[in-house]
Write a protein that holds these residues in place. Structure first.
Motif, PDB file in Angstrom:
ATOM      1  N   PRO A  62       0.872  -1.192   0.036  1.00 18.81           N
ATOM      2  CA  PRO A  62      -0.079  -0.038   0.151  1.00 18.81           C
ATOM      3  C   PRO A  62       0.883   1.356   0.043  1.00 18.81           C
ATOM      4  N   GLN A  63       1.885   1.244   0.681  1.00 17.40           N
ATOM      5  CA  GLN A  63       2.913   2.472   0.785  1.00 17.40           C
ATOM      6  C   GLN A  63       3.349   2.630  -0.609  1.00 17.40           C
ATOM      7  N   TYR A 149      -9.055   2.214  -2.225  1.00 16.91           N
ATOM      8  CA  TYR A 149      -8.536   2.768  -1.038  1.00 16.91           C
ATOM      9  C   TYR A 149      -9.487   3.839  -0.513  1.00 16.91           C
ATOM     10  N   GLU A 153      -7.146   6.057   4.807  1.00 17.06           N
ATOM     11  CA  GLU A 153      -6.051   5.079   4.670  1.00 17.06           C
ATOM     12  C   GLU A 153      -4.983   5.445   3.524  1.00 17.06           C
ATOM     13  N   HIS A 157      -1.169   5.484   4.383  1.00 16.21           N
ATOM     14  CA  HIS A 157      -0.182   4.870   3.935  1.00 16.21           C
ATOM     15  C   HIS A 157       0.809   5.721   3.080  1.00 16.21           C
ATOM     16  N   GLU A 160       3.148   7.190   6.002  1.00 19.76           N
ATOM     17  CA  GLU A 160       4.010   6.133   6.642  1.00 19.76           C
ATOM     18  C   GLU A 160       5.369   5.873   5.383  1.00 19.76           C
TER      19      GLU A 160
END
Length: 203
Positions: A62-63, A149, A153, A157, A160
């Motif tokens: 996801p990142q 998504y 979130e 992501h 992060e």
């Protein structure tokens, strides 16, 4: 994860406009996980996105998705030829330069050339402004929402991923622009903001 498979997956993830203008290239020697150099207008049909897949695999899927989508949005967000004063000034300079060259007027060539250079530099700076980076983050999030998504979130992501990059890329810390972007992403993700040192605040 082979880089061929990841390139294929990322190409499928891109919006249609991205597939038209962006080209994913493996570049293991670069120090950044992903990098899209500022591309001049005459290379509009070939805008490379370079990825160091040795570093890239240090991010979760996801990142990687969000970092990639915001990079594509950043590339597509560069505006050169739209009807705005700066672009009009650049076009006038180019036309004037062509006329002066045709007339072999040395003074006219210098003036028109200077006008064009100043206008193009202003356009370049405007497209690289911090607000453009924040717009690219938010545009990437919008594309991610169309990919399944949620907004919160997606922001989390991407946040992060940004926070993980200095360690992956062997940098000491986030730069000022990244810190501001993280604050904006925390707001979108509905997370508590991090206090920015006073010496780094925008005056």
């Amino acid at each position: 994860m082979s880089f061929e498979q990841e390139i294929s997956r990322l190409q499928d993830l891109m919006p249609a406009s991205g597939r038209m203008f962006c080209r994913i290239i493996s570049k293991p020697q670069q120090s950044r996980a992903i990098l899209a150099p500022f591309t001049p207008p005459w290379k509009r049909g070939s805008r490379p996105i370079y990825i160091n897949f040795d570093l890239w695999r240090g991010l979760s899927r996801p990142q990687r998705d969000l970092m990639f989508l915001r990079t594509v949005s950043s590339v597509l967000g560069v505006k050169w030829f739209t009807i705005q004063p700066l672009q009009g000034l650049a076009l006038a300079g180019v036309v004037g330069l062509a006329v002066e060259v045709a007339q072999t007027d040395v003074v006219g060539i210098l003036v028109a050339g200077s006008l064009t250079a100043v206008a193009l530099r202003q356009i370049w700076q405007k497209n690289r402004h911090l607000s453009k980076e924040i717009e690219a983050d938010e545009a990437g999030i919008k594309v991610a929402i169309r990919r399944g998504y949620t907004e919160t979130e997606s922001a989390r992501h991407l946040l992060e991923a940004l926070e993980a990059l200095p360690n992956l890329e062997r940098r000491r810390a986030l730069d000022f622009g990244e810190i501001v972007r993280c604050q904006n992403l925390r707001s979108i993700a509905r997370l508590s903001p991090v206090t920015v040192p006073k010496e780094m605040e925008i005056k």
